[in-house]
Design a protein around this motif. Structure first.
Motif, PDB file in Angstrom:
ATOM      1  N   THR A 192       2.654  -2.232   2.209  1.00  0.00           N
ATOM      2  CA  THR A 192       2.141  -1.390   3.298  1.00  0.00           C
ATOM      3  C   THR A 192       2.040   0.063   2.848  1.00  0.00           C
ATOM      4  O   THR A 192       1.054   0.754   3.146  1.00  0.00           O
ATOM      5  CB  THR A 192       3.063  -1.501   4.524  1.00  0.00           C
ATOM      6  OG1 THR A 192       3.154  -2.863   4.937  1.00  0.00           O
ATOM      7  CG2 THR A 192       2.542  -0.651   5.673  1.00  0.00           C
ATOM      8  N   PHE A 193       3.051   0.529   2.123  1.00  0.00           N
ATOM      9  CA  PHE A 193       3.015   1.894   1.600  1.00  0.00           C
ATOM     10  C   PHE A 193       1.826   2.088   0.651  1.00  0.00           C
ATOM     11  O   PHE A 193       1.154   3.121   0.676  1.00  0.00           O
ATOM     12  CB  PHE A 193       4.322   2.196   0.865  1.00  0.00           C
ATOM     13  CG  PHE A 193       4.311   3.474   0.080  1.00  0.00           C
ATOM     14  CD1 PHE A 193       4.396   4.696   0.718  1.00  0.00           C
ATOM     15  CD2 PHE A 193       4.207   3.452  -1.302  1.00  0.00           C
ATOM     16  CE1 PHE A 193       4.376   5.877   0.005  1.00  0.00           C
ATOM     17  CE2 PHE A 193       4.190   4.626  -2.030  1.00  0.00           C
ATOM     18  CZ  PHE A 193       4.271   5.840  -1.375  1.00  0.00           C
ATOM     19  N   LEU A 194       1.552   1.071  -0.178  1.00  0.00           N
ATOM     20  CA  LEU A 194       0.430   1.169  -1.114  1.00  0.00           C
ATOM     21  C   LEU A 194      -0.892   1.258  -0.367  1.00  0.00           C
ATOM     22  O   LEU A 194      -1.772   2.063  -0.727  1.00  0.00           O
ATOM     23  CB  LEU A 194       0.442  -0.049  -2.043  1.00  0.00           C
ATOM     24  CG  LEU A 194      -0.589  -0.063  -3.175  1.00  0.00           C
ATOM     25  CD1 LEU A 194      -0.379   1.119  -4.114  1.00  0.00           C
ATOM     26  CD2 LEU A 194      -0.520  -1.372  -3.943  1.00  0.00           C
ATOM     27  N   ILE A 195      -1.050   0.436   0.682  1.00  0.00           N
ATOM     28  CA  ILE A 195      -2.289   0.472   1.466  1.00  0.00           C
ATOM     29  C   ILE A 195      -2.454   1.830   2.139  1.00  0.00           C
ATOM     30  O   ILE A 195      -3.550   2.423   2.129  1.00  0.00           O
ATOM     31  CB  ILE A 195      -2.276  -0.659   2.512  1.00  0.00           C
ATOM     32  CG1 ILE A 195      -2.321  -2.022   1.814  1.00  0.00           C
ATOM     33  CG2 ILE A 195      -3.451  -0.520   3.480  1.00  0.00           C
ATOM     34  CD1 ILE A 195      -2.074  -3.190   2.734  1.00  0.00           C
ATOM     35  N   LEU A 196      -1.374   2.342   2.708  1.00  0.00           N
ATOM     36  CA  LEU A 196      -1.444   3.657   3.352  1.00  0.00           C
ATOM     37  C   LEU A 196      -1.688   4.764   2.328  1.00  0.00           C
ATOM     38  O   LEU A 196      -2.296   5.791   2.650  1.00  0.00           O
ATOM     39  CB  LEU A 196      -0.159   3.933   4.127  1.00  0.00           C
ATOM     40  CG  LEU A 196       0.067   3.059   5.364  1.00  0.00           C
ATOM     41  CD1 LEU A 196       1.437   3.320   5.964  1.00  0.00           C
ATOM     42  CD2 LEU A 196      -1.020   3.327   6.412  1.00  0.00           C
ATOM     43  N   SER A 197      -1.226   4.555   1.095  1.00  0.00           N
ATOM     44  CA  SER A 197      -1.475   5.546   0.043  1.00  0.00           C
ATOM     45  C   SER A 197      -2.959   5.634  -0.291  1.00  0.00           C
ATOM     46  O   SER A 197      -3.474   6.717  -0.599  1.00  0.00           O
ATOM     47  CB  SER A 197      -0.673   5.198  -1.214  1.00  0.00           C
ATOM     48  OG  SER A 197       0.714   5.302  -0.968  1.00  0.00           O
TER      49      SER A 197
END
Length: 407
Positions: A277-282
């Motif tokens: 999820t953090f990667l997608i938001l990044s």
């Protein structure tokens, strides 16, 4: 004051000749703010769910668990385990013998994990806090008792207070199945239903049954062997240091696990989901930050005459590039700081008041509102991510377009 930083700050906050540049800069900052808020809130919610699951498992799993590296059972009466038992850090020491068995009640039957425990089990876990029917009892003067998961209880149609006992069947060890009389190939014991527990974890609720260890030893034909040792530490003892001390005493033949390691698959899955999820938001954050390219490009065009004046006064290309590099950093930096502050405030409000609910119907889930826990390292990761992407976004217009316009 640092000259490039001072000029960059004036460029960021001063009114431009073209109002569109101000608007684009503010839109860029707002995009960074929104994306940063999303990162902070998403990571904090995952932390909250991680704590929720850990709390559920802590009702059934011990603080430390010792199991053999190879084989199913071991002797807990050896000198090594006596030393472990006598450690001042150990408050409670419990023996466990666990295996699969066929459980039958009248015309219903199911495969369950039978967990034989001793009298210390109620001190090792929070079993009383998860009981929804009956009481936790292992045995009395006349009978043995079983405590079932709520799903297993429903499958068997058995509840505390029923007059008939459960029938428990386990295949005889080291014996071939007698095809002419299969029933003779099983050991059989009986246990009455003492209580039903609910953890809201399918693996336990639908498949576990707690029995006295003496009954399980009779079923499996063991004298003193156990499949694991469960430990509860004294108040204030550091789990990691106690685990290292126990590993030194037992050597490599045994595995010592804390609660997270006992449920490693579940917690690893949650961590993978969190960082995916953090990667997608990044990626969303990167898109927002690459608006810096347009904002800086327009600013460099507008300030071309100012740059010529600075160069005539002796400023070199390095100083000029640093001015616009600071400009890009401030756009991403201000956006990151504002986003982290707003995200932190939203998380704290959710933590204390629970504004955002999991569903419209109260009691439909284990908890009513989304759980939240803010971790400082997550805030630091969010800020570093914004700063790093902001630096890359500012690099192109400064080092490529700058050579064309200011050289």
């Amino acid at each position: 004051m640092n000259l490039p930083f001072y000029i960059a700050r004036r460029y960021l906050f001063s009114k431009k000749s073209h109002n569109a540049i101000n608007i684009i800069s503010m839109v860029c900052v707002c995009g960074v703010v929104v994306a940063t808020i999303a990162v902070v809130c998403a990571l904090s919610v995952y932390n909250g769910f991680n704590d929720l699951v850990a709390g559920m498992f802590s009702s059934f799993d011990p603080e430390l668990k010792i199991s053999p590296r190879t084989g199913k059972v071991f002797d807990p009466t050896t000198a090594e385990f006596q030393k472990v038992k006598q450690l001042p850090d150990i408050a409670w020491f419990g023996e466990v013998l666990q295996d699969n068995a066929l459980v039958r009640y009248h015309d219903r039957q199911d495969i369950a994990v039978i967990k034989g425990v001793d009298e210390n089990f109620s001190h090792l876990t929070l079993i009383d806090s998860i009981l929804i029917d009956g009481s936790f009892i292992l045995k009395d003067e006349v009978a043995d008792y079983a405590t079932l998961g709520v799903g297993l209880s429903a499958k068997l149609g058995a509840k505390p207070g029923f007059a008939s006992p459960l029938e428990i069947y386990v295949p005889k060890r080291d014996e071939k199945v007698n095809l002419s009389n299969p029933a003779s190939s099983f050991n059989q014991e009986y246990a009455y239903i003492g209580g039903v527990f609910l953890i809201n974890q399918q693996v336990y609720d639908e498949g576990y049954m707690i029995l006295p260890i003496s009954l399980v030893r009779q079923l499996l034909k063991y004298d003193k062997e156990v499949s694991s040792i469960e430990l509860k530490l004294a108040d204030g003892v550091d789990i990691s240091s106690a685990k290292k001390q126990i590993k030194v005493l037992l050597g490599d033949r045994f595995i010592v696990q804390d609660r997270y390691e006992q449920q490693e698959a579940s917690f690893k899955m949650m961590q993978v989901e969190k960082w995916m999820t953090f990667l997608i938001l990044s990626f969303i954050l990167a898109i927002a930050l690459f608006n810096v390219v347009g904002s800086l490009s327009m600013l460099m065009i507008e300030k071309k005459d100012d740059v010529r004046t600075l160069q005539n006064m002796g400023a070199d290309d390095k100083l000029v590039r640093r001015i616009f590099l600071f400009e890009g950093w401030m756009i991403s930096g201000f956006g990151a700081v504002i986003g982290i502050v707003i995200g932190l405030v939203l998380c704290l409000l959710q933590q204390h008041f629970g504004f955002i609910k999991l569903g419209q119907t109260a009691g439909a889930f284990v908890i009513d509102a989304y759980p939240v826990r803010v971790v400082f390292t997550d805030l630091l990761v969010a800020f570093i991510t914004v700063a790093a992407i902001g630096l890359m976004a500012a690099w192109y217009p400064i080092h490529y377009l700058g050579k064309k316009w200011f050289s």
